[in-house]
Design a protein around this motif. Structure first.
Motif, PDB file in Angstrom:
ATOM      1  N   GLU A 126       0.829  -1.203   0.000  1.00 42.23           N
ATOM      2  CA  GLU A 126       0.000   0.000   0.000  1.00 42.23           C
ATOM      3  C   GLU A 126       0.866   1.256   0.000  1.00 42.23           C
ATOM      4  OE1 GLU A 126      -4.326  -0.627   1.967  1.00 42.23           O
ATOM      5  OE2 GLU A 126      -2.686  -0.356   3.381  1.00 42.23           O
ATOM      6  N   ALA A 127       1.953   1.221   0.739  1.00 42.82           N
ATOM      7  CA  ALA A 127       2.838   2.379   0.823  1.00 42.82           C
ATOM      8  C   ALA A 127       3.528   2.648  -0.504  1.00 42.82           C
ATOM      9  CB  ALA A 127       3.875   2.164   1.924  1.00 42.82           C
ATOM     10  N   LYS A 128       3.742   1.622  -1.292  1.00 38.67           N
ATOM     11  CA  LYS A 128       4.404   1.797  -2.579  1.00 38.67           C
ATOM     12  C   LYS A 128       3.462   2.371  -3.625  1.00 38.67           C
ATOM     13  CE  LYS A 128       7.945  -1.719  -2.147  1.00 38.67           C
ATOM     14  NZ  LYS A 128       8.521  -2.906  -2.722  1.00 38.67           N
ATOM     15  N   MET A 129       2.171   2.201  -3.441  1.00 36.44           N
ATOM     16  CA  MET A 129       1.223   2.555  -4.489  1.00 36.44           C
ATOM     17  C   MET A 129       0.355   3.764  -4.173  1.00 36.44           C
ATOM     18  SD  MET A 129       0.198  -1.377  -5.372  1.00 36.44           S
ATOM     19  CE  MET A 129      -1.188  -0.958  -6.358  1.00 36.44           C
ATOM     20  N   LYS A 130       0.236   4.159  -2.915  1.00 35.41           N
ATOM     21  CA  LYS A 130      -0.716   5.206  -2.550  1.00 35.41           C
ATOM     22  C   LYS A 130      -0.041   6.336  -1.786  1.00 35.41           C
ATOM     23  CE  LYS A 130      -4.411   1.834  -2.093  1.00 35.41           C
ATOM     24  NZ  LYS A 130      -5.382   1.226  -1.193  1.00 35.41           N
ATOM     25  N   PRO A 131      -0.106   7.556  -2.294  1.00 32.00           N
ATOM     26  CA  PRO A 131       0.435   8.694  -1.545  1.00 32.00           C
ATOM     27  C   PRO A 131      -0.323   8.870  -0.224  1.00 32.00           C
ATOM     28  CG  PRO A 131      -0.063   9.318  -3.803  1.00 32.00           C
ATOM     29  CD  PRO A 131      -0.625   7.943  -3.598  1.00 32.00           C
ATOM     30  N   GLY A 132       0.404   9.187   0.822  1.00 33.16           N
ATOM     31  CA  GLY A 132      -0.215   9.385   2.123  1.00 33.16           C
ATOM     32  C   GLY A 132      -0.215   8.155   3.004  1.00 33.16           C
ATOM     33  N   TYR A 133       0.226   7.016   2.450  1.00 32.54           N
ATOM     34  CA  TYR A 133       0.346   5.781   3.216  1.00 32.54           C
ATOM     35  C   TYR A 133       1.829   5.542   3.481  1.00 32.54           C
ATOM     36  CZ  TYR A 133      -4.455   4.461   1.961  1.00 32.54           C
ATOM     37  OH  TYR A 133      -5.805   4.416   1.809  1.00 32.54           O
ATOM     38  N   TRP A 134       2.193   5.416   4.739  1.00 32.22           N
ATOM     39  CA  TRP A 134       3.580   5.122   5.103  1.00 32.22           C
ATOM     40  C   TRP A 134       3.663   3.749   5.725  1.00 32.22           C
ATOM     41  CZ3 TRP A 134       6.130   9.903   7.882  1.00 32.22           C
ATOM     42  CH2 TRP A 134       6.274  10.940   6.965  1.00 32.22           C
ATOM     43  N   TRP A 135       4.769   3.063   5.447  1.00 31.89           N
ATOM     44  CA  TRP A 135       5.051   1.769   6.070  1.00 31.89           C
ATOM     45  C   TRP A 135       6.506   1.761   6.491  1.00 31.89           C
ATOM     46  CZ3 TRP A 135       8.608  -2.071   5.195  1.00 31.89           C
ATOM     47  CH2 TRP A 135       8.403  -3.275   5.884  1.00 31.89           C
ATOM     48  N   TRP A 136       6.763   1.237   7.676  1.00 32.80           N
ATOM     49  CA  TRP A 136       8.141   1.023   8.097  1.00 32.80           C
ATOM     50  C   TRP A 136       8.217  -0.200   8.970  1.00 32.80           C
ATOM     51  CZ3 TRP A 136       5.531   5.407   9.950  1.00 32.80           C
ATOM     52  CH2 TRP A 136       5.256   5.424  11.303  1.00 32.80           C
ATOM     53  N   ASP A 137       9.371  -0.813   8.951  1.00 25.53           N
ATOM     54  CA  ASP A 137       9.639  -1.982   9.775  1.00 25.53           C
ATOM     55  C   ASP A 137      10.199  -1.480  11.095  1.00 25.53           C
ATOM     56  OD1 ASP A 137      10.421  -4.348  10.942  1.00 25.53           O
ATOM     57  OD2 ASP A 137      11.390  -5.135   9.148  1.00 25.53           O
ATOM     58  N   GLU A 138       9.532  -1.813  12.177  1.00 28.12           N
ATOM     59  CA  GLU A 138       9.937  -1.334  13.499  1.00 28.12           C
ATOM     60  C   GLU A 138      11.337  -1.822  13.882  1.00 28.12           C
ATOM     61  OE1 GLU A 138       8.175   0.780  15.216  1.00 28.12           O
ATOM     62  OE2 GLU A 138       6.342   0.690  14.046  1.00 28.12           O
ATOM     63  N   ASN A 139      11.777  -2.916  13.314  1.00 22.67           N
ATOM     64  CA  ASN A 139      13.060  -3.509  13.690  1.00 22.67           C
ATOM     65  C   ASN A 139      14.240  -2.994  12.882  1.00 22.67           C
ATOM     66  OD1 ASN A 139      11.728  -5.180  15.560  1.00 22.67           O
ATOM     67  ND2 ASN A 139      11.208  -6.599  13.912  1.00 22.67           N
ATOM     68  N   LEU A 140      13.963  -2.298  11.794  1.00 19.78           N
ATOM     69  CA  LEU A 140      15.041  -1.839  10.919  1.00 19.78           C
ATOM     70  C   LEU A 140      15.163  -0.334  10.926  1.00 19.78           C
ATOM     71  CD1 LEU A 140      14.412  -4.044   7.769  1.00 19.78           C
ATOM     72  CD2 LEU A 140      16.108  -4.404   9.550  1.00 19.78           C
ATOM     73  N   SER A 141      16.361   0.146  10.956  1.00 20.48           N
ATOM     74  CA  SER A 141      16.673   1.548  10.718  1.00 20.48           C
ATOM     75  C   SER A 141      18.157   1.622  10.459  1.00 20.48           C
ATOM     76  CB  SER A 141      16.284   2.427  11.908  1.00 20.48           C
ATOM     77  OG  SER A 141      17.106   2.127  13.011  1.00 20.48           O
ATOM     78  N   GLY A 142      18.581   2.699   9.899  1.00 17.79           N
ATOM     79  CA  GLY A 142      20.020   2.801   9.679  1.00 17.79           C
ATOM     80  C   GLY A 142      20.373   3.577   8.452  1.00 17.79           C
ATOM     81  N   GLY A 143      21.211   3.000   7.614  1.00 13.91           N
ATOM     82  CA  GLY A 143      21.792   3.698   6.482  1.00 13.91           C
ATOM     83  C   GLY A 143      20.782   4.145   5.448  1.00 13.91           C
ATOM     84  N   THR A 144      21.238   5.004   4.585  1.00 12.58           N
ATOM     85  CA  THR A 144      20.415   5.544   3.519  1.00 12.58           C
ATOM     86  C   THR A 144      20.093   4.445   2.510  1.00 12.58           C
ATOM     87  OG1 THR A 144      21.589   7.619   3.778  1.00 12.58           O
ATOM     88  CG2 THR A 144      20.323   7.344   1.767  1.00 12.58           C
ATOM     89  N   GLU A 145      18.843   4.404   2.069  1.00 11.28           N
ATOM     90  CA  GLU A 145      18.434   3.434   1.057  1.00 11.28           C
ATOM     91  C   GLU A 145      17.779   4.175  -0.095  1.00 11.28           C
ATOM     92  OE1 GLU A 145      16.638  -0.192   2.217  1.00 11.28           O
ATOM     93  OE2 GLU A 145      17.501  -0.119   4.219  1.00 11.28           O
TER      94      GLU A 145
END
Length: 117
Positions: free
Chosen positions: A58-77
């Protein structure tokens, strides 16, 4: 009328192909961030109202929808929207309110320009 439909479809295709997905990658440094955001608890203060979705597609296809993995963060992607949270509103590119209802999503032109870059 037919030309107008073609124009709208072309604009949508160009926007989708050029816009960064709204899959969020949290970064620790401002220089790694695509945008800096301040999260507010009040809708009336927000530049944009965003819905945090449980589904990555959904986050890839719809503006205004965000998705993130709570376990991942870090470098620039590259394919993700790299975001740094800030402590004060004046430091932020955008003031964001997270909603639990999809019908409350509100986007500004400023936000759309930021995710297009």
């Amino acid at each position: 009328m037919n030309n107008m439909k073609k124009l709208i479809i072309m604009c949508l295709v160009l926007f989708v192909s050029n816009a960064k997905a709204q899959v969020i990658n949290w970064v620790d440094n401002t220089y790694n961030a695509d945008i800096t955001v301040y999260f507010t608890n009040y809708k009336y203060e927000a530049d944009v109202i965003i819905y945090k979705t449980e589904y990555k597609y959904e986050a890839k296809m719809k503006p205004g929808y965000w998705w993130w993995d709570e376990n991942l963060s870090g470098g620039t992607e590259y394919n993700k929207l790299n975001i740094k949270t800030v402590k004060y509103k004046y430091q932020a590119d955008l003031v964001v309110y997270l909603t639990t209802y999809k019908h409350e999503i509100k986007l500004s032109q400023e936000y759309l320009n930021l995710i297009e870059e």
